[in-house]
Design an enzyme around this catalytic site. Structure first.
Site, PDB file in Angstrom:
ATOM      1  N   GLY A   1     -53.705  26.401 -32.440  1.00  0.00           N
ATOM      2  CA  GLY A   1     -54.077  25.239 -31.636  1.00  0.00           C
ATOM      3  C   GLY A   1     -54.197  25.622 -30.179  1.00  0.00           C
TER       4      GLY A   1
ATOM      5  N   PHE B   1     -49.722   2.290 -15.131  1.00  0.00           N
ATOM      6  CA  PHE B   1     -50.181   2.333 -16.520  1.00  0.00           C
ATOM      7  C   PHE B   1     -49.229   1.481 -17.347  1.00  0.00           C
ATOM      8  CE2 PHE B   1     -52.725   4.349 -19.787  1.00  0.00           C
ATOM      9  CZ  PHE B   1     -53.833   4.734 -19.063  1.00  0.00           C
TER      10      PHE B   1
ATOM     11  N   GLN C   1     -50.390   4.763 -33.950  1.00  0.00           N
ATOM     12  CA  GLN C   1     -50.814   3.796 -32.925  1.00  0.00           C
ATOM     13  C   GLN C   1     -52.295   3.441 -33.021  1.00  0.00           C
ATOM     14  OE1 GLN C   1     -51.046   4.851 -28.463  1.00  0.00           O
ATOM     15  NE2 GLN C   1     -49.331   3.442 -28.596  1.00  0.00           N
TER      16      GLN C   1
ATOM     17  N   HIS D   1     -55.066   1.773 -30.806  1.00  0.00           N
ATOM     18  CA  HIS D   1     -55.362   1.358 -29.435  1.00  0.00           C
ATOM     19  C   HIS D   1     -56.224   0.102 -29.528  1.00  0.00           C
ATOM     20  CE1 HIS D   1     -56.810   1.452 -25.338  1.00  0.00           C
ATOM     21  NE2 HIS D   1     -56.010   2.465 -25.068  1.00  0.00           N
TER      22      HIS D   1
ATOM     23  N   LEU E   1     -62.889   5.296 -27.279  1.00  0.00           N
ATOM     24  CA  LEU E   1     -61.886   4.561 -26.531  1.00  0.00           C
ATOM     25  C   LEU E   1     -62.405   4.012 -25.208  1.00  0.00           C
ATOM     26  CD1 LEU E   1     -58.827   4.202 -27.042  1.00  0.00           C
ATOM     27  CD2 LEU E   1     -58.518   5.827 -25.196  1.00  0.00           C
TER      28      LEU E   1
ATOM     29  N   GLU F   1     -57.231   1.920 -21.179  1.00  0.00           N
ATOM     30  CA  GLU F   1     -56.368   0.840 -20.756  1.00  0.00           C
ATOM     31  C   GLU F   1     -56.603   0.485 -19.288  1.00  0.00           C
ATOM     32  OE1 GLU F   1     -52.633   1.432 -22.807  1.00  0.00           O
ATOM     33  OE2 GLU F   1     -51.602   0.905 -20.963  1.00  0.00           O
TER      34      GLU F   1
ATOM     35  N   ARG G   1     -49.625  -1.652 -26.423  1.00  0.00           N
ATOM     36  CA  ARG G   1     -50.780  -1.474 -27.309  1.00  0.00           C
ATOM     37  C   ARG G   1     -50.586  -2.084 -28.688  1.00  0.00           C
ATOM     38  NH1 ARG G   1     -52.246   4.802 -25.734  1.00  0.00           N
ATOM     39  NH2 ARG G   1     -52.927   4.273 -23.634  1.00  0.00           N
TER      40      ARG G   1
ATOM     41  N   HIS H   1     -55.563   5.808 -33.113  1.00  0.00           N
ATOM     42  CA  HIS H   1     -55.545   6.574 -31.882  1.00  0.00           C
ATOM     43  C   HIS H   1     -54.530   7.707 -31.837  1.00  0.00           C
ATOM     44  CE1 HIS H   1     -56.227   7.272 -27.677  1.00  0.00           C
ATOM     45  NE2 HIS H   1     -55.012   6.906 -27.320  1.00  0.00           N
TER      46      HIS H   1
ATOM     47  N   ARG I   1     -46.030   4.882 -28.754  1.00  0.00           N
ATOM     48  CA  ARG I   1     -46.118   5.721 -27.563  1.00  0.00           C
ATOM     49  C   ARG I   1     -46.669   4.935 -26.386  1.00  0.00           C
ATOM     50  NH1 ARG I   1     -50.278   8.413 -25.010  1.00  0.00           N
ATOM     51  NH2 ARG I   1     -51.808   8.243 -26.681  1.00  0.00           N
TER      52      ARG I   1
ATOM     53  N   LEU J   1     -49.752  13.286 -22.902  1.00  0.00           N
ATOM     54  CA  LEU J   1     -50.018  14.482 -22.104  1.00  0.00           C
ATOM     55  C   LEU J   1     -48.706  15.064 -21.576  1.00  0.00           C
ATOM     56  CD1 LEU J   1     -53.298  13.380 -20.243  1.00  0.00           C
ATOM     57  CD2 LEU J   1     -53.092  14.929 -22.184  1.00  0.00           C
TER      58      LEU J   1
HETATM   59  C1  LIG Z   1     -59.812   9.169 -26.278  1.00  0.00           C
HETATM   60  C2  LIG Z   1     -58.399   9.542 -26.031  1.00  0.00           C
HETATM   61  C3  LIG Z   1     -57.810   9.315 -24.808  1.00  0.00           C
HETATM   62  C4  LIG Z   1     -56.488   9.673 -24.568  1.00  0.00           C
HETATM   63  N1  LIG Z   1     -55.955   9.443 -23.330  1.00  0.00           N
HETATM   64  C5  LIG Z   1     -54.678   9.838 -23.076  1.00  0.00           C
HETATM   65  C6  LIG Z   1     -54.113   9.679 -21.776  1.00  0.00           C
HETATM   66  O1  LIG Z   1     -54.760   9.192 -20.856  1.00  0.00           O
HETATM   67  N2  LIG Z   1     -52.852  10.092 -21.568  1.00  0.00           N
HETATM   68  C7  LIG Z   1     -52.116  10.646 -22.565  1.00  0.00           C
HETATM   69  O2  LIG Z   1     -50.968  10.999 -22.304  1.00  0.00           O
HETATM   70  N3  LIG Z   1     -52.618  10.826 -23.807  1.00  0.00           N
HETATM   71  C8  LIG Z   1     -53.878  10.430 -24.083  1.00  0.00           C
HETATM   72  N4  LIG Z   1     -54.410  10.612 -25.342  1.00  0.00           N
HETATM   73  C9  LIG Z   1     -53.643  11.344 -26.357  1.00  0.00           C
HETATM   74  C10 LIG Z   1     -53.692  12.851 -26.093  1.00  0.00           C
HETATM   75  O3  LIG Z   1     -54.930  13.190 -25.532  1.00  0.00           O
HETATM   76  C11 LIG Z   1     -53.515  13.681 -27.372  1.00  0.00           C
HETATM   77  O4  LIG Z   1     -52.428  13.216 -28.070  1.00  0.00           O
HETATM   78  C12 LIG Z   1     -53.277  15.138 -27.005  1.00  0.00           C
HETATM   79  O5  LIG Z   1     -54.279  15.614 -26.172  1.00  0.00           O
HETATM   80  C13 LIG Z   1     -53.113  16.046 -28.200  1.00  0.00           C
HETATM   81  O6  LIG Z   1     -53.007  17.390 -27.728  1.00  0.00           O
HETATM   82  P1  LIG Z   1     -52.593  18.590 -28.676  1.00  0.00           P
HETATM   83  O7  LIG Z   1     -52.533  19.800 -27.815  1.00  0.00           O
HETATM   84  O8  LIG Z   1     -51.398  18.219 -29.432  1.00  0.00           O
HETATM   85  O9  LIG Z   1     -53.768  18.688 -29.705  1.00  0.00           O
HETATM   86  P2  LIG Z   1     -55.366  18.827 -29.523  1.00  0.00           P
HETATM   87  O10 LIG Z   1     -55.795  18.787 -28.119  1.00  0.00           O
HETATM   88  O11 LIG Z   1     -55.964  17.878 -30.482  1.00  0.00           O
HETATM   89  O12 LIG Z   1     -55.623  20.292 -29.986  1.00  0.00           O
HETATM   90  C14 LIG Z   1     -55.464  20.690 -31.313  1.00  0.00           C
HETATM   91  C15 LIG Z   1     -55.822  22.148 -31.387  1.00  0.00           C
HETATM   92  O13 LIG Z   1     -55.481  22.642 -32.657  1.00  0.00           O
HETATM   93  C16 LIG Z   1     -56.556  23.339 -33.206  1.00  0.00           C
HETATM   94  N5  LIG Z   1     -56.456  23.225 -34.651  1.00  0.00           N
HETATM   95  C17 LIG Z   1     -56.209  22.125 -35.390  1.00  0.00           C
HETATM   96  N6  LIG Z   1     -56.168  22.446 -36.684  1.00  0.00           N
HETATM   97  C18 LIG Z   1     -56.384  23.769 -36.772  1.00  0.00           C
HETATM   98  C19 LIG Z   1     -56.456  24.692 -37.846  1.00  0.00           C
HETATM   99  N7  LIG Z   1     -56.316  24.326 -39.115  1.00  0.00           N
HETATM  100  N8  LIG Z   1     -56.705  25.990 -37.557  1.00  0.00           N
HETATM  101  C20 LIG Z   1     -56.876  26.397 -36.278  1.00  0.00           C
HETATM  102  N9  LIG Z   1     -56.812  25.564 -35.232  1.00  0.00           N
HETATM  103  C21 LIG Z   1     -56.560  24.275 -35.481  1.00  0.00           C
HETATM  104  C22 LIG Z   1     -57.786  22.727 -32.601  1.00  0.00           C
HETATM  105  O14 LIG Z   1     -58.846  23.632 -32.618  1.00  0.00           O
HETATM  106  C23 LIG Z   1     -57.292  22.436 -31.197  1.00  0.00           C
HETATM  107  O15 LIG Z   1     -57.443  23.594 -30.404  1.00  0.00           O
HETATM  108  C24 LIG Z   1     -55.721  10.242 -25.595  1.00  0.00           C
HETATM  109  C25 LIG Z   1     -56.305  10.481 -26.838  1.00  0.00           C
HETATM  110  C26 LIG Z   1     -57.626  10.117 -27.076  1.00  0.00           C
HETATM  111  C27 LIG Z   1     -58.198  10.310 -28.423  1.00  0.00           C
END
Ligand SMILES: Cc1cc2nc3c(=O)[nH]c(=O)nc-3n(C[C@H](O)[C@H](O)[C@H](O)COP(=O)(O)OP(=O)(O)OC[C@H]3O[C@@H](n4cnc5c(N)ncnc54)[C@H](O)[C@@H]3O)c2cc1C
Ligand code: FES
Lengths: 597, 251
Positions: A26, A130, A250, A252, A262, A265, A296, A367, A409, A415
């Site tokens: 990831g 927020f 969750q 949204h 999305l 908010e 939410r 979401h 959440r 983030l």
């Molecule tokens: C539209 C939107 C707006 C948001 N706004 C906010 C906000 O303003 N503030 C906030 O705090 N949160 C927000 N969130 C939530 C937050 O963005 C996410 O929860 C967070 O970014 C998830 O990050 P992560 O690093 O866990 O995973 P991700 O960023 O989803 O990354 C997952 C990684 O894992 C890799 N991966 C997955 N499966 C595999 C596999 N089988 N093999 C190899 N690689 C794999 C992918 O390639 C990727 O690189 C928002 C979410 C959305 C959808």
């Protein structure tokens, strides 16, 4: 790196073996944050199924919470309290304390790496309000969200990727992780399928981190990217690791009608209204003090109630395909242009609606996963109610459940979760390596067998293709395991998902190529997301109470006596949930109270 | 209790139109060269083009290959040439593209399969301009200060999602694949004009050589196609000016 050729079912597969101290699966915010903690002399591989900058973290708009106090008085303890209350007291308070305290340093780290935060007139990181973030334990809103315009997640992802380039971190892009290797009760590495050429690779490692993100694609309407299929959760689950609190998902309130994209908010923060088919601001009936700015889960439930009672705009009474309006017209053109540019863009682009003169059709959109792979505050994966660690295995980000979000959440807290616990996991591994506490385990001779068998089975499938299985899953999850749930609906959903698993076991793929076979990737992902759906439904059915994001129409109140505890769902070897166990919530400072806004 | 219903997009059949999609296909393991294939598919005018591709892939031909992820124009996965112009398939609706749509891989990149191009050379060029903050001074215990004006100086370039639309539409790139291309320069600009960065001269040095900024002929294709609305040509001009002045204005 050694290469050889194995043959299964008469077909030759080249193999590639790799050895790294640490393998991170990831490349979103959580994975990259962990990678950036490891010292130069540690060999690190980051495996990602998409190019790192395509990870879903880039979609986050609103901001990242940290009690910097740049704009007004703020304290980490207030942030901790808001997190616990927002999570309807299912939050582990030791973890919430770490989150709120370390958010501050972690945000400064990002700034030092170059993140272009918006600034105050005196040059500090700007902060804004927020939902759910308050001063002095709930007295009133506080400016806690650090932001970079409406693309905070994009900037976090870009800045971390840039720093990873600087640190010369080794990436394996467009590699789909398919298995976790567990040997002698510890994580020994992973197996991955190279999308570009269909080769199966084995990675031996002293420590493995899963930072694979969420699984919003289980629902029909979602804000999540197509890559959000819960792969890491499902892979761990298949290897005997339980999934924690999956029933807390969750929705949204303001997803664009039909597409789920999305609308932040921020719109309601600036004063947008929610209107039903009579033009009524219906939130005034549900939460008369906060109105549209209620949390939410509450707003999403109110929207669904309006729709079910026939006050949706289409009056279908079906919450999956009706909508209400998000109205910003009264804010005036200038404010809309200045403060809500993304919303204006998305509404114009995807709905052909002009928000300055027309209300925008919205519906709740799947979401964020509060649940996931259970970890302790160091990011170590734990496998039972006694918090027994699986040595060498870590998880962080949306894929993990620490649990800082509990039952719901708060905005901008994901983030923070990524950067605080990604950082913790990385630092913990660095310390463990330094102290020689982690070592390679001998890989089993049949390390790739599981993956090869899966691929062969998919190639040999004679049933239907993926389309209807996936669409049916998304439908039943939306209709029966969505914003509102009942015993009858969930039982039916459970049966449906089992039936879908059965259909999936015979799924057929049309594409026989080994070259960039995205159909193969999608079908493997479908298997993962089905497993996540299965654990979600099982947890939801057993949890006979309503708390945060989990609402049971037949048990509409919170029941601390029976359910002030985390669910752990285990998978049976031959599929299906074998067992649900429960684990106590860590309560340090804030005794559970009724969650009133 | 609700019962399962059709996906919303399928529920609105009254509005569907018939779309003919011509795709330029290429499968390296087939032994054939590139060829055109036409698909006919029902679509809602408000469907994104990526929805149309998904429908074809899922219901007609699983071998159709393209990248996609976020579905709303922020991840940069699905840059491709649609009706002759580079765009993100998830930002274009059927209503924009019409009922006869041509889809090709972007020009200027090696094709991996169908609409998928090899992005590795693109990312190598990006890495060449040192796309990271360079500043060895000790960091303060809180943030480094930066005024809103200093921040505004480089903000445009930070919007880049590295989709490649600009680079793939640039005739100078088509003519010389060694050229760093507009996306790399946008990212160099982002650091050159950041008041916290100390390596502007290094980057300008890199951009001053044969494969650097001077190959830009100010054709403006890049600015026209940028899905993020970045004034790419203007940023390139600013870098050129900084080079001429032998040092950037880092505010
Ligand atoms: C539209 C939107 C707006 C948001 N706004 C906010 C906000 O303003 N503030 C906030 O705090 N949160 C927000 N969130 C939530 C937050 O963005 C996410 O929860 C967070 O970014 C998830 O990050 P992560 O690093 O866990 O995973 P991700 O960023 O989803 O990354 C997952 C990684 O894992 C890799 N991966 C997955 N499966 C595999 C596999 N089988 N093999 C190899 N690689 C794999 C992918 O390639 C990727 O690189 C928002 C979410 C959305 C959808
Ligand atoms: S799919 Fe992410 S930009 Fe189009």
């Amino acid at each position: 790196m050694a290469s050889n050729v194995a043959s299964i079912g008469g077909r030759a597969y080249p193999i590639t073996d790799h050895t790294f101290d640490v393998v991170i699966v990831g490349a979103g915010g959580a994975g990259l944050m962990a990678a950036l903690q490891l010292p130069k002399d540690t060999s690190v591989a980051v495996i990602s199924k998409v190019y790192p900058t395509r990870s879903h973290t880039g979609a986050a708009q609103g901001g990242v919470a940290a009690a910097l106090g740049n704009q007004e008085e703020d304290h980490w303890k207030w942030h901790m309290f808001d997190t616990v209350k927002g999570g309807d007291y299912l939050v582990d308070q030791d973890a919430a304390e770490v989150l709120a305290r370390e958010a501050i340093e972690a945000v400064y780290d990002l700034e030092h790496w170059g993140l272009p935060f918006n600034r105050t007139p005196d040059g500090k990181i700007d902060q804004r309000r927020f939902g759910g973030h308050t001063r002095n334990f709930g007295e009133g809103p506080v400016r806690r969200s650090c932001y970079a315009a409406d693309r905070t997640g994009h900037m976090i992802l870009q800045t971390m990727f840039q720093t990873a380039v600087k640190n010369q971190i080794r990436f394996f892009n467009e590699f789909l992780c398919t298995d976790l290797l567990v040997q002698e009760n510890r994580a020994a590495g992973v197996v991955a399928y190279s999308i570009r050429d269909g080769e199966v690779h084995t990675f031996s490692a002293k420590a493995v981190i899963f930072a694979t993100g969420g699984y919003g694609r289980a629902w029909r309407v979602t804000s999540n990217a197509m890559a959000c299929t819960g792969d890491g959760m499902a892979i761990a689950y298949r290897r005997g690791v339980p999934l924690e609190d999956m029933e807390f998902y969750q929705f949204h309130p303001t997803g664009i009608y039909r597409v789920g994209v999305l609308l932040s908010e921020a719109a309601r923060g600036e004063g947008a209204y929610l209107l039903n088919n009579t033009g009524e601001r219906f939130m005034m009936r549900y939460t008369p003090t906060l109105n549209e700015l209620a949390p939410r889960d509450i707003v999403s439930r109110s929207i669904v109630t309006e729709i079910r009672e026939g006050r949706g705009i289409l009056q279908t009474k079906r919450d999956g395909d009706d909508y209400v309006y998000l109205d910003v017209r009264h804010l005036g053109e200038a404010k809309i242009r200045e403060k809500l540019p993304d919303i204006t863009d998305f509404a114009r682009n995807y709905l052909r609606v002009e928000p300055i003169t027309e209300p925008v059709p919205i519906q709740p959109t799947a979401h964020y996963a509060m649940g996931g792979i259970p970890t302790d505050v160091e990011g170590r994966v734990v496998i039972d109610e006694h918090n027994t660690p699986l040595i060498g295995f870590y998880a962080a980000g949306e894929a993990a459940c620490v649990s800082v979000h509990g039952a719901n959440r708060l905005g901008t807290n994901s983030l923070v979760d990524l950067i605080v616990f990604g950082r913790r996991a990385g630092k913990h591994i660095a310390r463990q390596l330094q102290a020689n506490e982690l070592d390679f385990a001998e890989l089993p001779a049949d390390a790739e067998d599981h993956t090869r068998a899966m691929i062969s089975r998919l190639r040999a499938g004679t049933g239907e293709t993926q389309d209807a299985i996936r669409e049916d899953m998304r439908d039943v999850m939306m209709d029966l395991c969505g914003v509102m749930r009942t015993q009858a609906g969930l039982s039916q959903c459970k049966e449906k998902v089992a039936e879908l698993q059965d259909r999936y076991s015979k799924v057929r793929i049309m594409d026989a190529s080994t070259n960039f076979n995205t159909e193969m990737m999608e079908v493997i992902e479908l298997g993962y997301v089905l497993d996540c759906a299965e654990a979600t439904v099982a947890g939801a059915l057993a949890r006979e109470e309503s708390r945060g994001g989990h609402f049971r129409e037949d048990f509409p109140t919170r029941d601390d006596k029976r359910f002030l505890q985390h669910t752990l769902a285990y998978r049976a070897d031959d599929g299906g949930v074998s067992e649900l166990r429960y684990k106590p919530v860590v309560i340090t400072e804030f005794q559970p109270k009724e969650r009133k806004y | 209790m609700a019962t399962a219903t059709k996906p919303v997009s399928q529920a609105r059949t009254s509005r569907t139109v018939t779309v003919q999609v011509r795709v330029k296909r290429f499968q390296p393991d087939s032994g054939k060269g590139a060829y055109w294939q036409e698909f006919t598919v029902e679509a809602d005018p408000l469907d994104r083009f990526v929805d149309v591709l998904n429908r074809i892939k899922w219901t007609q031909d699983g071998t159709l290959t393209y990248r996609r992820s976020c579905l709303h124009g922020v991840c940069g996965s699905d840059a491709m040439r649609l009706n002759g112009r580079n765009r993100l398939a998830c930002k274009q609706l059927v209503a924009d593209l019409g009922t006869k749509i041509t889809a090709e891989p972007m020009l200027g990149f090696p094709v991996v399969r169908d609409l998928v191009v090899d992005m590795d050379p693109f990312f190598s060029k990006y890495e060449k301009i040192k796309p990271f903050l360079i500043n060895d001074e000790p960091v303060p215990s809180s943030e480094r200060l930066q005024s809103p004006e200093q921040h505004a100086r480089f903000e445009e370039g930070t919007k880049c999602i590295l989709c490649g639309c600009c680079t793939g539409s640039c005739p100078s790139v088509w003519a010389n694949r060694e050229w760093v291309g507009p996306a790399s320069i946008v990212n160099a600009h982002r650091f050159i004009f950041d008041s916290r960065d100390r390596a502007a001269q290094d980057r300008l040095q890199i951009l001053s050589d044969r494969t650097g900024v001077w190959r830009c002929r100010t054709i403006f294709n890049c600015s026209e196609v940028c899905p993020r609305g970045i004034p790419v040509t203007q940023l390139i001009e600013e870098v050129k000016r900084a080079l001429v002045q032998d040092g950037p204005d880092v505010g």
